[in-house]
Design a protein around this motif. Structure first.
Motif, PDB file in Angstrom:
ATOM      1  N   ASP A 187     -15.463  16.141  -2.756  1.00  0.00           N
ATOM      2  CA  ASP A 187     -14.045  16.121  -3.102  1.00  0.00           C
ATOM      3  C   ASP A 187     -13.320  15.214  -2.110  1.00  0.00           C
ATOM      4  O   ASP A 187     -13.259  15.503  -0.915  1.00  0.00           O
ATOM      5  CB  ASP A 187     -13.476  17.541  -3.042  1.00  0.00           C
ATOM      6  N   VAL A 188     -12.776  14.110  -2.603  1.00  0.00           N
ATOM      7  CA  VAL A 188     -12.149  13.135  -1.709  1.00  0.00           C
ATOM      8  C   VAL A 188     -10.630  13.244  -1.711  1.00  0.00           C
ATOM      9  O   VAL A 188      -9.942  12.367  -1.199  1.00  0.00           O
ATOM     10  CB  VAL A 188     -12.559  11.695  -2.099  1.00  0.00           C
ATOM     11  N   SER A 189     -10.077  14.310  -2.269  1.00  0.00           N
ATOM     12  CA  SER A 189      -8.624  14.417  -2.403  1.00  0.00           C
ATOM     13  C   SER A 189      -7.918  14.407  -1.047  1.00  0.00           C
ATOM     14  O   SER A 189      -6.866  13.780  -0.891  1.00  0.00           O
ATOM     15  CB  SER A 189      -8.254  15.677  -3.189  1.00  0.00           C
ATOM     16  N   ARG A 190      -8.484  15.099  -0.040  1.00  0.00           N
ATOM     17  CA  ARG A 190      -7.857  15.108   1.284  1.00  0.00           C
ATOM     18  C   ARG A 190      -7.870  13.722   1.909  1.00  0.00           C
ATOM     19  O   ARG A 190      -6.886  13.285   2.515  1.00  0.00           O
ATOM     20  CB  ARG A 190      -8.585  16.093   2.205  1.00  0.00           C
ATOM     21  N   VAL A 191      -8.981  13.024   1.754  1.00  0.00           N
ATOM     22  CA  VAL A 191      -9.089  11.677   2.311  1.00  0.00           C
ATOM     23  C   VAL A 191      -8.100  10.740   1.623  1.00  0.00           C
ATOM     24  O   VAL A 191      -7.412   9.944   2.273  1.00  0.00           O
ATOM     25  CB  VAL A 191     -10.527  11.149   2.160  1.00  0.00           C
ATOM     26  N   ALA A 192      -8.015  10.841   0.298  1.00  0.00           N
ATOM     27  CA  ALA A 192      -7.088   9.993  -0.452  1.00  0.00           C
ATOM     28  C   ALA A 192      -5.644  10.267  -0.050  1.00  0.00           C
ATOM     29  O   ALA A 192      -4.842   9.337   0.121  1.00  0.00           O
ATOM     30  CB  ALA A 192      -7.275  10.219  -1.948  1.00  0.00           C
ATOM     31  N   ALA A 193      -5.301  11.541   0.121  1.00  0.00           N
ATOM     32  CA  ALA A 193      -3.936  11.900   0.513  1.00  0.00           C
ATOM     33  C   ALA A 193      -3.601  11.348   1.896  1.00  0.00           C
ATOM     34  O   ALA A 193      -2.486  10.850   2.133  1.00  0.00           O
ATOM     35  CB  ALA A 193      -3.770  13.418   0.492  1.00  0.00           C
ATOM     36  N   ALA A 194      -4.564  11.416   2.809  1.00  0.00           N
ATOM     37  CA  ALA A 194      -4.340  10.900   4.159  1.00  0.00           C
ATOM     38  C   ALA A 194      -4.120   9.389   4.137  1.00  0.00           C
ATOM     39  O   ALA A 194      -3.237   8.863   4.824  1.00  0.00           O
ATOM     40  CB  ALA A 194      -5.528  11.252   5.053  1.00  0.00           C
ATOM     41  N   LEU A 195      -4.902   8.687   3.337  1.00  0.00           N
ATOM     42  CA  LEU A 195      -4.739   7.239   3.239  1.00  0.00           C
ATOM     43  C   LEU A 195      -3.384   6.876   2.635  1.00  0.00           C
ATOM     44  O   LEU A 195      -2.731   5.922   3.070  1.00  0.00           O
ATOM     45  CB  LEU A 195      -5.873   6.642   2.396  1.00  0.00           C
ATOM     46  N   ARG A 196      -2.955   7.648   1.649  1.00  0.00           N
ATOM     47  CA  ARG A 196      -1.649   7.379   1.027  1.00  0.00           C
ATOM     48  C   ARG A 196      -0.503   7.608   2.007  1.00  0.00           C
ATOM     49  O   ARG A 196       0.532   6.944   1.922  1.00  0.00           O
ATOM     50  CB  ARG A 196      -1.486   8.243  -0.224  1.00  0.00           C
ATOM     51  N   ARG A 197      -0.680   8.542   2.934  1.00  0.00           N
ATOM     52  CA  ARG A 197       0.361   8.773   3.945  1.00  0.00           C
ATOM     53  C   ARG A 197       0.561   7.539   4.819  1.00  0.00           C
ATOM     54  O   ARG A 197       1.626   7.344   5.397  1.00  0.00           O
ATOM     55  CB  ARG A 197       0.008   9.986   4.814  1.00  0.00           C
ATOM     56  N   TYR A 198      -0.490   6.724   4.909  1.00  0.00           N
ATOM     57  CA  TYR A 198      -0.396   5.477   5.672  1.00  0.00           C
ATOM     58  C   TYR A 198      -0.137   4.281   4.746  1.00  0.00           C
ATOM     59  O   TYR A 198      -0.369   3.137   5.117  1.00  0.00           O
ATOM     60  CB  TYR A 198      -1.682   5.251   6.466  1.00  0.00           C
ATOM     61  N   ASP A 199       0.338   4.586   3.534  1.00  0.00           N
ATOM     62  CA  ASP A 199       0.759   3.568   2.560  1.00  0.00           C
ATOM     63  C   ASP A 199      -0.391   2.738   1.993  1.00  0.00           C
ATOM     64  O   ASP A 199      -0.176   1.619   1.510  1.00  0.00           O
ATOM     65  CB  ASP A 199       1.814   2.622   3.163  1.00  0.00           C
ATOM     66  N   TYR A 200      -1.602   3.274   2.021  1.00  0.00           N
ATOM     67  CA  TYR A 200      -2.705   2.583   1.362  1.00  0.00           C
ATOM     68  C   TYR A 200      -2.698   2.916  -0.130  1.00  0.00           C
ATOM     69  O   TYR A 200      -2.382   4.042  -0.525  1.00  0.00           O
ATOM     70  CB  TYR A 200      -4.053   2.985   1.975  1.00  0.00           C
ATOM     71  N   VAL A 201      -3.041   1.921  -0.941  1.00  0.00           N
ATOM     72  CA  VAL A 201      -3.107   2.103  -2.389  1.00  0.00           C
ATOM     73  C   VAL A 201      -4.529   2.512  -2.755  1.00  0.00           C
ATOM     74  O   VAL A 201      -5.490   1.794  -2.458  1.00  0.00           O
ATOM     75  CB  VAL A 201      -2.719   0.813  -3.138  1.00  0.00           C
ATOM     76  N   ILE A 202      -4.655   3.675  -3.401  1.00  0.00           N
ATOM     77  CA  ILE A 202      -5.959   4.212  -3.763  1.00  0.00           C
ATOM     78  C   ILE A 202      -6.170   4.053  -5.261  1.00  0.00           C
ATOM     79  O   ILE A 202      -5.310   4.412  -6.065  1.00  0.00           O
ATOM     80  CB  ILE A 202      -6.078   5.703  -3.388  1.00  0.00           C
TER      81      ILE A 202
END
Length: 222
Positions: free
Chosen positions: A181-196
């Motif tokens: 489950d990569v949801s936590r990783v994706a959320a963390a990246l989005r907090r740093y303005d990365y586009v997933i």
């Protein structure tokens, strides 16, 4: 992985100018190849390659020295095995000659060897998921992305880079990680303005790295 001694078949016998057209055609039929490298028998340097198509228009009693050689598709010692895979895909080759900086033939790398190496390099057999980050081609830091992922408990197993289909100014980095489950990783990246880039609600990709790699291997194996 770089192309070094353990990946090269050094006992391969290249062609030289004295080989007859008929002999070369029979060898190509037997080995199932469409081209073979040609060397200078004195210096053992690669001077060209002969294609089956060129042999079909030549007199069977002639030798290799009587026909025009093509520029060889080759690999340099120390280049990455990904380059070998790319050349095999692009030119539909089952083997590639490997040369040093002076074009001295060191041996060949065969398609079967590339097929054996790629799955290990891409960690295809390891369980996990893939998350793809869309980045500006000129301004990104892999180190920062890796640090964010690792802080969320993810271990990176592999990485591929692709051109974005949406824009020539962006690239897509696909990370294979050891989490289902990569949801936590994706959320963390989005907090740093990365586009997933994602294809499903739970952030697990339907088209993951195993699928992409499998398609590559199937294409090479055609």
């Amino acid at each position: 992985m770089l192309v070094k001694k353990k990946l090269i078949t050094s006992k391969f016998k290249p062609l030289n100018g004295t080989d007859t057209i008929q002999t070369v055609k029979e060898r190509m039929d037997q080995e199932g190849v469409q081209t073979l490298p040609v060397i200078d028998s004195t210096t053992h340097t690669l001077i060209g390659e002969v294609s089956y198509h060129a042999l079909e228009t030549a007199e069977s009693g002639n030798s290799v020295s009587d026909i025009d050689l093509q520029d060889p598709i080759k690999l340099y010692w120390g280049q990455h095995v990904f380059e070998a895979a790319r050349l095999m895909l692009q030119y539909e080759r089952k083997l590639l000659p490997v040369v040093d900086e002076d074009w001295k033939l060191l041996g060949v790398i065969e398609k079967d060897e590339v097929l054996n190496v790629l799955p290990r390099m891409l960690n295809i057999t390891e369980p996990g998921s893939v998350i793809t980050v869309v980045l500006d081609r000129m301004d990104f830091s892999i180190t920062e992305i890796v640090n964010i992922m690792e802080r969320e408990g993810a271990k990176i197993l592999g990485l591929t880079v692709e051109k974005s289909e949406e824009s020539a100014q962006t690239i897509e980095l696909s990370f294979k990680i050891d989490l289902q489950d990569v949801s936590r990783v994706a959320a963390a990246l989005r907090r740093y303005d990365y586009v997933i880039s994602t294809n499903s609600e739970n952030e697990i990709f339907n088209q993951d790295l195993e699928t992409r790699a499998d398609e590559l291997l199937k294409f090479i194996d055609m």
